[in-house]
Scaffold this motif. Sequence first.
Motif, short mmCIF file in Angstrom:
data_model
loop_
_atom_site.label_atom_id
_atom_site.label_comp_id
_atom_site.label_asym_id
_atom_site.label_seq_id
_atom_site.Cartn_x
_atom_site.Cartn_y
_atom_site.Cartn_z
N LEU A 161 47.23 30.61 33.73
CA LEU A 161 45.96 31.33 33.76
C LEU A 161 44.89 30.55 32.98
O LEU A 161 43.75 30.42 33.43
CB LEU A 161 46.13 32.74 33.17
N ARG B 39 40.89 29.45 34.03
CA ARG B 39 39.81 30.29 33.48
C ARG B 39 38.42 29.78 33.81
O ARG B 39 37.50 30.55 34.02
CB ARG B 39 39.98 30.45 31.98
N TRP C 114 35.53 32.42 39.70
CA TRP C 114 36.06 33.71 40.09
C TRP C 114 34.99 34.40 40.95
O TRP C 114 33.80 34.31 40.66
CB TRP C 114 36.36 34.56 38.87
N TRP D 250 35.08 43.21 38.15
CA TRP D 250 36.40 43.08 38.76
C TRP D 250 36.30 41.87 39.66
O TRP D 250 35.55 41.87 40.64
CB TRP D 250 36.73 44.34 39.55
N LEU E 194 44.72 36.08 41.80
CA LEU E 194 44.61 36.60 40.45
C LEU E 194 43.47 37.59 40.49
O LEU E 194 42.40 37.30 41.04
CB LEU E 194 44.31 35.48 39.45
N ARG F 234 41.16 40.07 38.03
CA ARG F 234 40.79 40.31 36.63
C ARG F 234 39.87 41.53 36.54
O ARG F 234 38.82 41.57 37.18
CB ARG F 234 40.09 39.07 36.08
N SER G 12 37.72 43.22 33.81
CA SER G 12 37.19 42.93 32.47
C SER G 12 37.25 44.15 31.57
O SER G 12 37.24 45.30 32.04
CB SER G 12 35.76 42.42 32.58
N ASP H 267 40.56 41.45 28.70
CA ASP H 267 40.67 41.54 30.15
C ASP H 267 42.10 41.83 30.58
O ASP H 267 43.06 41.45 29.90
CB ASP H 267 40.22 40.22 30.79
N VAL I 63 44.55 40.88 33.63
CA VAL I 63 44.70 39.96 34.75
C VAL I 63 46.08 40.13 35.33
O VAL I 63 47.09 40.05 34.62
CB VAL I 63 44.47 38.49 34.32
#
Length: 188
Positions: free
Chosen positions: A20, A24, A28, A41, A96, A98, A100, A166, A168
Amino acid sequence: MPPVIRLPLAFDVARLRADLDRLRASDWAAHMVKQNYRGDWDVLPLRIVKGATHPVMMIYADPTAAAFEDGPLLATTPYLREVLAAFACPLQTVRLMRLSAGSAIKEHRDHDLDAAQGMARIHVPITTNDAVDFRLNGTRVVMPEGSAWYLRLADPHSVVNAGDTDRVHLVIDCEVNDWLRDQLRAGS
C-alpha cells in the motif's frame, strides 16, 4: 448461505501495508457514484476490464465484462500479487478502496454481488480503525486487518469511518467456483 463469512485465509498485515505504501502517491480516483457517499471514497485499480484505458473504466466493476487483465500498478506490488494468487477462482476487477477518516458510504445495494448468483466480492482489510462501522443488513461487521471476508453486498450495507485514520481494503470481485464454494463452507 450466510450474508457474512470470514474466509479461512489470513494475510501478512505488514506486507500488505508495504505494498500500500508503494502506491500511496498514485492517482487515486474518486468513486464514481457520488450520491452513495459523503467525504472521500476513492479507488486505485489493480485488475481491470481488458483494454480499459480511461481512468473511469479502469475503476468500474462492469458486471457485463467478460475479459480482465492485471493493471500496471499491480506489477509494483509483489505481495498483493501473492495474495491474489491465493484465490483459486476466476478474478475479475480488483481494487484498493480507501474511505478517508470522517467519511461515510451511505446505505446501498450492489445487486449483482451475491455468491448464490455466481459473483462474490471479497474484502481484505489493509488499514482500519476501531471507529469504522461497517453494517450489512443493519448488523455491524468488524473486519480485522489481514483477514478475508465474503459479504453479500446485494443486501443493504453502509460504512462510517468515524476514526482519524483511513480505511483501505483490497476488494476482489470474483466468480464463484468449487474452490470458492469450499472456502465459503469452511469459513465462519
